[in-house]
Design an enzyme around this catalytic site. Structure first.
Site, PDB file in Angstrom:
ATOM      1  N   ARG A 116      29.656 193.161  62.742  1.00  0.00           N
ATOM      2  CA  ARG A 116      28.709 192.934  62.935  1.00  0.00           C
ATOM      3  C   ARG A 116      28.190 194.060  63.928  1.00  0.00           C
ATOM      4  NH1 ARG A 116      26.836 190.152  68.231  1.00  0.00           N
ATOM      5  NH2 ARG A 116      29.185 189.742  69.184  1.00  0.00           N
ATOM      6  N   GLU A 160       4.116 180.498  73.413  1.00  0.00           N
ATOM      7  CA  GLU A 160       4.669 181.560  72.614  1.00  0.00           C
ATOM      8  C   GLU A 160       3.970 182.759  72.985  1.00  0.00           C
ATOM      9  OE1 GLU A 160       8.019 181.239  70.799  1.00  0.00           O
ATOM     10  OE2 GLU A 160       8.516 179.278  71.013  1.00  0.00           O
ATOM     11  N   HIS A 182      12.442 182.684  73.950  1.00  0.00           N
ATOM     12  CA  HIS A 182      13.492 181.407  73.361  1.00  0.00           C
ATOM     13  C   HIS A 182      12.242 180.261  73.586  1.00  0.00           C
ATOM     14  CE1 HIS A 182      16.866 179.598  72.591  1.00  0.00           C
ATOM     15  NE2 HIS A 182      16.419 178.339  73.577  1.00  0.00           N
ATOM     16  N   LEU A 215      24.491 185.011  74.745  1.00  0.00           N
ATOM     17  CA  LEU A 215      22.707 184.296  73.509  1.00  0.00           C
ATOM     18  C   LEU A 215      22.355 183.729  74.251  1.00  0.00           C
ATOM     19  CD1 LEU A 215      22.186 183.025  70.847  1.00  0.00           C
ATOM     20  CD2 LEU A 215      23.422 181.099  71.837  1.00  0.00           C
ATOM     21  N   ASP A 216      21.177 184.142  74.483  1.00  0.00           N
ATOM     22  CA  ASP A 216      19.910 183.565  75.430  1.00  0.00           C
ATOM     23  C   ASP A 216      19.810 184.148  76.939  1.00  0.00           C
ATOM     24  OD1 ASP A 216      17.910 182.841  72.691  1.00  0.00           O
ATOM     25  OD2 ASP A 216      19.302 181.049  72.785  1.00  0.00           O
ATOM     26  N   ARG A 218      20.097 186.223  65.145  1.00  0.00           N
ATOM     27  CA  ARG A 218      21.625 186.939  65.349  1.00  0.00           C
ATOM     28  C   ARG A 218      21.796 187.348  66.587  1.00  0.00           C
ATOM     29  NH1 ARG A 218      24.399 188.615  60.810  1.00  0.00           N
ATOM     30  NH2 ARG A 218      24.632 189.847  62.324  1.00  0.00           N
ATOM     31  N   ASN A 252      14.024 189.206  74.119  1.00  0.00           N
ATOM     32  CA  ASN A 252      13.508 188.514  73.296  1.00  0.00           C
ATOM     33  C   ASN A 252      12.802 186.799  74.234  1.00  0.00           C
ATOM     34  OD1 ASN A 252      14.652 186.182  71.637  1.00  0.00           O
ATOM     35  ND2 ASN A 252      15.810 185.271  73.230  1.00  0.00           N
ATOM     36  N   SER A 287       5.388 184.196  64.085  1.00  0.00           N
ATOM     37  CA  SER A 287       3.535 184.300  64.538  1.00  0.00           C
ATOM     38  C   SER A 287       4.135 184.736  65.695  1.00  0.00           C
ATOM     39  CB  SER A 287       3.956 182.410  64.308  1.00  0.00           C
ATOM     40  OG  SER A 287       5.099 181.632  65.417  1.00  0.00           O
ATOM     41  N   ASN A 288       5.631 185.155  66.514  1.00  0.00           N
ATOM     42  CA  ASN A 288       4.644 185.442  67.187  1.00  0.00           C
ATOM     43  C   ASN A 288       4.409 187.662  67.143  1.00  0.00           C
ATOM     44  OD1 ASN A 288       5.467 184.485  70.429  1.00  0.00           O
ATOM     45  ND2 ASN A 288       6.941 183.701  68.610  1.00  0.00           N
TER      46      ASN A 288
HETATM   47  C1  GRF Z   1       9.925 180.628  68.571  1.00  0.00           C
HETATM   48  O1  GRF Z   1      10.273 179.236  69.354  1.00  0.00           O
HETATM   49  C2  GRF Z   1      10.949 181.426  69.037  1.00  0.00           C
HETATM   50  O2  GRF Z   1      10.908 181.264  69.984  1.00  0.00           O
HETATM   51  C3  GRF Z   1      12.285 181.108  68.476  1.00  0.00           C
HETATM   52  O3  GRF Z   1      12.344 181.365  67.750  1.00  0.00           O
HETATM   53  C4  GRF Z   1      10.805 180.958  66.630  1.00  0.00           C
HETATM   54  C5  GRF Z   1      10.428 182.436  65.860  1.00  0.00           C
HETATM   55  O4  GRF Z   1       9.337 182.277  66.050  1.00  0.00           O
HETATM   56  N1  GRF Z   1      13.144 182.415  69.344  1.00  0.00           N
HETATM   57  P1  GRF Z   1       7.775 182.432  65.258  1.00  0.00           P
HETATM   58  O5  GRF Z   1       9.454 183.816  63.365  1.00  0.00           O
HETATM   59  O6  GRF Z   1       7.568 184.179  65.874  1.00  0.00           O
HETATM   60  O7  GRF Z   1       7.280 182.344  63.978  1.00  0.00           O
END
Ligand code: GRF
Length: 226
Positions: free
Chosen positions: A66, A175, A110, A145-146, A92, A108, A14-15
């Site tokens: 990796r 987001e 989060h 991570l994050d 990942r 990224n 969705s992002n």
């Molecule tokens: C989102 O909540 C993003 O912050 C996290 O994973 C989710 C991905 O959602 N990293 P989508 O696949 O973009 O709908």
């Protein structure tokens, strides 16, 4: 100059969709050169195909380490012409070798106010902890991570009785507003990173100090078109 973007995802995308929508509306100056998933079933691949974007699946099981996997992903992105990478629900950890290949141009998003609640199920972690303010963060990626310099955050209140599903829905809405904006700032060359801090060079227009969006707060505030 338009940003040449590669998107990495593992799930719904969705992002990715929010980024595509802003590009199609003309407010985001970017071209998506490749959408790459580590899982063949990732729904984000279908979204990409629907908008005639190139897609690729690379499954980690075919690689011995990796690092080897990440190098193959980086190679695929580079040969597609991607210069900036947006992780969008990519489940990942990316290695230092990958990040170096894109000279710190890896972003990224989060679903928490970092540095709180890193890792999986961040919204559940927030609800379980009992925080009263939750949110989302867009940041440059480093090898932890994050973690990495924060570009933009959006905060949302956690009202009494709000459950994880509803909080996740509200955060996801935020987001979809802040990720395309952060990418656009990068496209405009207005983000500077010094000693782990990001500063946004102001455009000609004066901005509010922060932005209120209903009960939510965004900092730095979004600009027109976002
Ligand atoms: C989102 O909540 C993003 O912050 C996290 O994973 C989710 C991905 O959602 N990293 P989508 O696949 O973009 O709908």
């Amino acid at each position: 100059m338009r940003l040449q973007l590669g998107v990495l995802l593992s799930g719904s995308g969705s992002n990715l969709q929010a980024v595509i929508d802003r590009i199609e509306q003309g407010s985001l100056q970017a071209d998506i050169r490749l959408v790459l998933a580590n899982r063949p079933g990732a729904y984000g691949l279908q979204r990409a195909t629907r908008h005639s974007l190139s897609t690729k699946v690379l499954e980690p099981s075919g690689f011995s380490s990796r690092q080897d996997y990440d190098l193959a992903v980086a190679e695929a992105l580079k040969s597609a012409g991607a210069q900036t990478i947006a992780l969008a629900g990519y489940m990942r950890l990316v290695s230092a070798a990958f990040i170096q290949r894109f000279q710190g141009r890896v972003l990224n998003i989060h679903p928490a106010l970092l540095p709180s609640f890193k890792g999986l199920q961040a919204q559940k972690q927030a609800v379980d902890y009992g925080v009263r303010i939750a949110g989302a963060t867009v940041h440059f990626v480093d090898e932890q991570l994050d973690h990495g310099p924060i570009i933009l955050q959006a905060a949302a209140p956690v009202t009494d009785g709000l459950d994880e599903q509803e909080l996740s829905r509200r955060i996801l809405e935020l987001e979809h507003r802040i990720y395309p904006q952060a990418v656009q700032w990068l496209a405009e060359g207005r983000l500077r990173v010094r000693q782990g801090r990001v500063t946004l060079e102001r455009s000609g227009e004066p901005l509010a100090d922060t932005q209120e969006l209903g009960p939510c707060l965004i900092q730095p505030p979004l600009e027109r078109g976002f």
